[in-house]
Structures are given as C-alpha cells and as structure tokens.
Write an enzyme that holds these catalytic residues in place. Structure first.
Site, PDB file in Angstrom:
ATOM      1  N   ASN A   1     -10.430  -0.374   0.176  1.00 46.81           N
ATOM      2  CA  ASN A   1      -8.521  -0.582   0.131  1.00 46.81           C
ATOM      3  C   ASN A   1      -7.977  -1.154  -1.559  1.00 46.81           C
ATOM      4  O   ASN A   1      -8.325  -1.618  -1.497  1.00 46.81           O
ATOM      5  CB  ASN A   1      -8.435  -1.479   1.429  1.00 46.81           C
ATOM      6  CG  ASN A   1      -6.458  -0.906   1.527  1.00 46.81           C
ATOM      7  OD1 ASN A   1      -6.456  -0.584   0.471  1.00 46.81           O
ATOM      8  ND2 ASN A   1      -6.220  -1.648   2.338  1.00 46.81           N
TER       9      ASN A   1
ATOM     10  N   CYS B   1       0.610  -1.232  -0.575  1.00 41.65           N
ATOM     11  CA  CYS B   1      -0.290   0.182   0.318  1.00 41.65           C
ATOM     12  C   CYS B   1       0.782   1.317  -0.217  1.00 41.65           C
ATOM     13  O   CYS B   1       0.530   2.350  -0.367  1.00 41.65           O
ATOM     14  CB  CYS B   1      -0.574   0.460   1.433  1.00 41.65           C
ATOM     15  SG  CYS B   1      -2.004  -0.819   1.182  1.00 41.65           S
TER      16      CYS B   1
ATOM     17  N   HIS C   1      -3.200   7.118   1.909  1.00 38.45           N
ATOM     18  CA  HIS C   1      -3.786   6.422   1.263  1.00 38.45           C
ATOM     19  C   HIS C   1      -5.149   5.236   2.130  1.00 38.45           C
ATOM     20  O   HIS C   1      -5.405   6.040   3.157  1.00 38.45           O
ATOM     21  CB  HIS C   1      -2.921   4.782   1.762  1.00 38.45           C
ATOM     22  CG  HIS C   1      -3.182   3.322   1.689  1.00 38.45           C
ATOM     23  ND1 HIS C   1      -3.939   2.203   0.868  1.00 38.45           N
ATOM     24  CD2 HIS C   1      -2.742   2.275   3.134  1.00 38.45           C
ATOM     25  CE1 HIS C   1      -4.454   1.490   0.923  1.00 38.45           C
ATOM     26  NE2 HIS C   1      -3.423   1.242   2.018  1.00 38.45           N
TER      27      HIS C   1
END
EC number: 2.3.1.180
Length: 333
Positions: free
Chosen positions: A288, A116, A258
C-alpha cells in the site's frame, strides 16, 4: 463536452519507487509474522522502502519527469502542480520543492492531504481548474513514504505499507473531455478507524494558556472497520460516478483501485460484477503506497501495453479521514 469551459484529457503518466525492498520473509525476521500470514490476508509480497537519503520530493519529481516526457510537455509549460501526500519532507508542504527540482518555474505548486484518496482528489481538483479556464496544463502527483510513519513493531500495520510516487499530466483540450464523471465523499466521524495523530504533553505558558508540546504518533488502523467501510462504500461511489458519466459497469475496461488490500479489491470487483482480469493490481510488488498507489498502478499498466488509448477506466481512492471517491476517465488524448 462538459458544459463548462475547456475539456480535459490525461496525456501522460509516470511513476517512481525506491530500488530497495523488504520481502515478507525478511520482514518476518523483524516482527512476528510470515510470508503465508501476510499474503493470505493482504496479497502483499514485498514493499519498496526509501532510504533515509531519499526524500519524498525526489520520488515525486522522478515520477513527474516521466509523466511529462510521455505527454511531451515541457516543465516550463506547466501552470499548476498538485502534490497529494500525507508524508511531506516539510510539514509546510513539498510541492514547491518538486516544482524547483523539475524546473517548472512558471507553476504554482501546493500540497493536498487526503491520505489514500489524495491522488483522486488531486485529479478532480485539476479537472476543475482546467474546466474553469484558469489553467491549461496541470501536473498531479501522488507520493508517500509511509515507511517513516509506521510502527515497525506492529505487525498489523508495518506489513502493509511501501513507498512510491505516481503522476499524470492533465491538459485542456478544445474537443475531447476524457474526465467522464466523479463522486467524492468524507465522513469525519470515522476518523478513529485510521489516523496519524499529533499527541503530546501540555506546556503551560501563562495562566489560562496551555499549549500542546509533542509529536506525531505512528499510524494506527482498525483493519476490520476499514475493510467494512471500503467494501460498502467503494462500489457505491463508483456506481455514482458511472451514473454521472452516463455509463454502466459494462462500459468499464479497467478497474484501478487504491492498492490497499487484495481482499478489498476482490470484494469490490465482485460487487460490481467485474471479472478479475479487468482489475489492475500491483499490490504484491509494492504494498500500500497510499496516495501513490493509483497512479503507480496506472503507469505500469499503460507502459506494459495493458491499458490502451481510448480505454475507459474506473478508479476509486479510499482511506483516512475517512475519505473516498470514484472517477471515470478515458485514457489518452
């Protein structure tokens, strides 16, 4: 200027997501969960999922083309393509496939894997290549299809992830340097908190040689540990990046984190004393999307007119490794 060679500006962005999506209500028919349970704990309302006929490289190429069009740069002028992904179509990498699909025939292309944090690491890497004078036009892509790597019977993880891609074009500039400061970190001792590990049985080939024959297991995550890690480290790394940029939190126009969990984003903005209206979030729509989440959120904010030329953006990626980082940049050329 930066004291190196060329200065760096970000001249275009683009994103792509699959048309199909799975809502919380639909997901509750697959695994024991509910819309209220998911939203209250994550802020996610749905996630876009790539059909088996859609490749990671196709999503990445779509985002790349949009970024190039905004930047008014021909694919033939791109020197380097950096693809940040943990879910390539080919374990040897998918960047070269993207290069071929968009017609960037001059470019060297390779993958970066930092989960990520991948897009942020890619952006810093592009900056360094440009500042040293090695390349002038670099395409940075973050793309992941984690729907193919989660356990759809595990409600702790399958509710979180969606698929997508985002990209930016970084270019050398003789006068303006819009990459203002950054800070990167890793802590491999915490790898067990979030991983996608290769496991299997041993296969003896001869006396003294036993290789492992197996496959990658679904993504595993300790949600509480990841939350504690992110809330502690992200504000700290953003403040360090601000210090390197000779700026303070009062100079930030937008916070683009993020998109992991709304609770994390709320806690980080609170610790930085930034009002909620300065936080860019599209988590409810996409979930996500790992390395894609930052450029995807940035692209939507730019195209909607929210982020304007000259705005100062603080961004942070964090995740498996564990890796985390912060970067401060000014939008536009």
């Amino acid at each position: 200027m930066n004291g190196f060679g060329a200065a760096v500006v970000i001249t275009g962005c683009g994103s792509a997501t699959p048309a199909q999506f799975l809502s919380n209500e639909e997901l509750s028919q697959i695994v024991e969960t509910s819309d209220e349970w998911i939203k209250s704990r994550t802020g996610i309302g749905k996630r876009h999922l790539a059909d088996r006929s859609v490749s990671l490289s196709q999503l990445a190429a779509q985002a790349a083309i949009k970024a190039l069009e905004m930047a008014q740069v021909s694919p033939r002028d791109i020197d380097l393509i950096l693809l940040a992904t943990s879910t390539p179509d080919d374990l040897f990498g998918s960047a070269a496939q993207v290069q071929s699909q968009i017609g960037a025939n001059r470019a060297i292309a390779f993958d970066l894997t930092a989960a990520c944090s991948g897009f942020l690491v890619g952006l810093v890497t592009a900056t360094q290549f440009i500042r040293t004078g090695t390349y002038r036009n670099v395409l940075v892509i973050g793309a992941d299809v984690l729907s193919r790597w989660v356990d759809w019977n595990d409600r702790a993880t399958c509710v979180l992830f969606g698929d997508g891609a985002g990209a930016v074009v970084c270019q050398a500039n003789d006068t303006k340097d819009n990459i203002l400061g950054f800070e990167l970190h890793s802590d491999g001792s915490q790898n067990g908190s979030l991983n996608l590990a290769y496991e299997g049985e041993e296969l003896p080939l001869k006396q003294g040689i036993r290789v492992q024959k197996g496959t990658y297991k679904p993504l595993r995550m300790n949600g509480r540990e990841v939350y504690r890690f992110a809330v502690a480290k992200v504000p700290e790394v953003i403040e360090k990046a601000l210090y390197r940029a000779n700026l303070t939190t009062s100079d930030i126009d937008w916070l683009v984190l993020h998109q992991a969990n709304q609770r994390i984003m709320d806690a980080v903005s609170e610790r930085l004393k930034l009002p909620p209206e300065k936080v860019i979030s599209n988590l409810s729509e996409y979930g996500n999307t790992s390395a894609a989440s930052i450029p995807l959120a940035l692209d939507e904010a730019v195209r909607s007119g929210k982020v304007k030329k000259g705005d100062i953006i603080a961004s942070s990626g964090f995740g498996a490794g564990l890796t985390w980082g912060g970067i401060i940049f000014r939008w536009g050329d």
